[in-house]
Design a protein around this motif. Structure first.
Motif, mmCIF file in Angstrom:
data_model
loop_
_atom_site.group_PDB
_atom_site.id
_atom_site.type_symbol
_atom_site.label_atom_id
_atom_site.label_comp_id
_atom_site.label_asym_id
_atom_site.label_seq_id
_atom_site.Cartn_x
_atom_site.Cartn_y
_atom_site.Cartn_z
ATOM 1 N N MET A 1 0.854 -1.167 0.000
ATOM 2 C CA MET A 1 0.000 0.000 0.000
ATOM 3 C C MET A 1 0.896 1.225 0.000
ATOM 4 S SD MET A 1 -2.886 0.565 2.775
ATOM 5 C CE MET A 1 -2.851 1.911 3.863
ATOM 6 N N ARG A 2 1.494 1.431 -1.147
ATOM 7 C CA ARG A 2 2.377 2.592 -1.266
ATOM 8 C C ARG A 2 1.536 3.847 -1.087
ATOM 9 N NH1 ARG A 2 7.221 3.422 -5.453
ATOM 10 N NH2 ARG A 2 8.166 5.093 -4.291
ATOM 11 N N ASP A 3 1.950 4.670 -0.156
ATOM 12 C CA ASP A 3 1.190 5.872 0.168
ATOM 13 C C ASP A 3 2.142 7.048 0.146
ATOM 14 O OD1 ASP A 3 -0.262 7.957 1.284
ATOM 15 O OD2 ASP A 3 -1.282 6.654 2.716
ATOM 16 N N LEU B 1 4.515 -5.459 3.442
ATOM 17 C CA LEU B 1 3.824 -4.318 4.057
ATOM 18 C C LEU B 1 2.485 -4.080 3.363
ATOM 19 C CD1 LEU B 1 6.844 -1.912 4.606
ATOM 20 C CD2 LEU B 1 5.623 -3.239 6.351
ATOM 21 N N ASP B 2 2.436 -4.255 2.043
ATOM 22 C CA ASP B 2 1.161 -4.169 1.328
ATOM 23 C C ASP B 2 0.171 -5.200 1.859
ATOM 24 O OD1 ASP B 2 1.858 -2.096 -0.383
ATOM 25 O OD2 ASP B 2 2.391 -3.421 -2.044
ATOM 26 N N GLU B 3 0.641 -6.430 2.007
ATOM 27 C CA GLU B 3 -0.220 -7.518 2.498
ATOM 28 C C GLU B 3 -0.781 -7.195 3.880
ATOM 29 O OE1 GLU B 3 0.167 -12.313 3.374
ATOM 30 O OE2 GLU B 3 1.636 -11.338 2.069
ATOM 31 N N LEU B 4 -0.003 -6.494 4.688
ATOM 32 C CA LEU B 4 -0.430 -6.142 6.040
ATOM 33 C C LEU B 4 -1.094 -4.756 6.102
ATOM 34 C CD1 LEU B 4 2.691 -7.476 7.951
ATOM 35 C CD2 LEU B 4 0.433 -8.548 7.802
ATOM 36 N N ALA B 5 -1.310 -4.140 4.941
ATOM 37 C CA ALA B 5 -1.972 -2.832 4.828
ATOM 38 C C ALA B 5 -1.253 -1.750 5.631
ATOM 39 C CB ALA B 5 -3.442 -2.930 5.223
ATOM 40 N N ILE B 6 0.071 -1.755 5.537
ATOM 41 C CA ILE B 6 0.894 -0.758 6.215
ATOM 42 C C ILE B 6 1.455 0.182 5.149
ATOM 43 C CG2 ILE B 6 2.990 -0.378 7.567
ATOM 44 C CD1 ILE B 6 2.455 -3.158 8.841
ATOM 45 N N PRO B 7 1.142 1.477 5.232
ATOM 46 C CA PRO B 7 1.620 2.429 4.225
ATOM 47 C C PRO B 7 3.133 2.635 4.292
ATOM 48 C CG PRO B 7 -0.008 3.452 5.701
ATOM 49 C CD PRO B 7 0.272 2.087 6.221
ATOM 50 N N TRP B 8 3.770 2.671 3.121
ATOM 51 C CA TRP B 8 5.218 2.773 3.044
ATOM 52 C C TRP B 8 5.618 3.686 1.899
ATOM 53 C CZ3 TRP B 8 7.001 1.223 -1.687
ATOM 54 C CH2 TRP B 8 6.137 0.389 -2.436
ATOM 55 N N GLU B 9 6.887 4.074 1.935
ATOM 56 C CA GLU B 9 7.509 4.762 0.804
ATOM 57 C C GLU B 9 8.876 4.134 0.586
ATOM 58 O OE1 GLU B 9 7.803 8.885 1.913
ATOM 59 O OE2 GLU B 9 9.615 8.554 3.098
ATOM 60 N N ALA C 1 14.907 -8.905 4.212
ATOM 61 C CA ALA C 1 13.913 -7.913 3.783
ATOM 62 C C ALA C 1 12.528 -8.282 4.304
ATOM 63 C CB ALA C 1 13.908 -7.795 2.261
ATOM 64 N N VAL C 2 12.170 -9.554 4.209
ATOM 65 C CA VAL C 2 10.870 -10.016 4.714
ATOM 66 C C VAL C 2 10.817 -9.866 6.231
ATOM 67 C CG1 VAL C 2 9.411 -12.062 5.027
ATOM 68 C CG2 VAL C 2 10.391 -11.557 2.782
ATOM 69 N N ASN C 3 11.856 -10.315 6.917
ATOM 70 C CA ASN C 3 11.852 -10.231 8.383
ATOM 71 C C ASN C 3 11.861 -8.793 8.879
ATOM 72 O OD1 ASN C 3 11.598 -12.952 8.825
ATOM 73 N ND2 ASN C 3 13.780 -13.309 9.038
ATOM 74 N N ALA C 4 12.520 -7.900 8.163
ATOM 75 C CA ALA C 4 12.502 -6.491 8.557
ATOM 76 C C ALA C 4 11.085 -5.927 8.450
ATOM 77 C CB ALA C 4 13.478 -5.677 7.703
ATOM 78 N N ALA C 5 10.364 -6.293 7.405
ATOM 79 C CA ALA C 5 8.971 -5.841 7.265
ATOM 80 C C ALA C 5 8.108 -6.407 8.390
ATOM 81 C CB ALA C 5 8.411 -6.243 5.904
ATOM 82 N N LEU C 6 8.315 -7.671 8.733
ATOM 83 C CA LEU C 6 7.555 -8.272 9.839
ATOM 84 C C LEU C 6 7.896 -7.604 11.166
ATOM 85 C CD1 LEU C 6 7.675 -12.038 8.850
ATOM 86 C CD2 LEU C 6 5.631 -10.581 8.987
ATOM 87 N N PHE C 7 9.153 -7.253 11.354
ATOM 88 C CA PHE C 7 9.561 -6.580 12.587
ATOM 89 C C PHE C 7 8.978 -5.171 12.648
ATOM 90 C CE2 PHE C 7 12.501 -4.908 15.790
ATOM 91 C CZ PHE C 7 12.579 -5.979 16.665
#
Length: 165
Positions: A1-3, A29-37, A125-131
């Motif tokens: 969810m690029r915001d 982060l998209d899958e978890l609906a967390i906005p990112w850049e 990269a995956v674990n950093a997003a989960l963290f």
């Protein structure tokens, strides 16, 4: 969810060549609906861009920064030196030592400037997003619920019996 207007996680990388790996973070982060850049910011080649990005991150609403770099891999450390936000370092695989050089550069931080360092490459990269999601889940019940659902589905996807049994 690029915001582009209200991201809460910044994903930065030292080079465009890091983007395919770091898209593992953004996809999760998209899958978890967390906005990112996502930005390309080199600690060495674009030091002013790094400074400007990091010193304005909290005021712009970022809550966590994921910093990926290879070789000398100073991006996470430089980022942590300029912000109070949690910095999650992802060392990139490299041609010289398979990413060991980046891992050591990212993990060896002096006392007082913490960087949470993850494994080299796409798993990191995956674990950093989960963290990042776990950090955000501390104060956001909707994120917590999505993270717990992700973890539950992950567990359920693992068969108890080996294939062919």
């Amino acid at each position: 969810m690029r915001d582009k207007t209200n991201p809460i996680v910044g994903i930065i990388m030292g080079s465009a060549s890091d983007a395919p790996t770091m898209r593992k973070s953004s996809s999760l982060l998209d899958e978890l609906a967390i906005p990112w850049e996502m930005k390309i910011i080199s600690a060495h080649r674009t030091p002013q861009r790094a400074h400007d990005y990091v010193t304005t991150a909290a005021d712009r609403g970022l809550k966590v920064i994921i910093a990926a770099a290879g070789m000398a891999a100073h991006l996470a450390g430089v980022t942590a030196a300029h912000t109070h936000l949690p910095v999650l370092g992802v060392p990139m695989e490299g041609k010289l030592m398979g990413g060991l050089d980046a891992l050591l550069a990212t993990v060896q931080m002096p006392k007082g400037i913490p960087v949470a360092t993850f494994t080299v490459g796409s798993h990191g990269a995956v674990n950093a997003a989960l963290f990042a999601a776990a950090i955000l889940a501390l104060s956001d019940t909707a994120t917590r619920d999505r993270l717990l659902d992700y973890r539950r589905k992950q567990t359920e996807s693992i068969s108890e019996e080996p294939p062919g049994e």
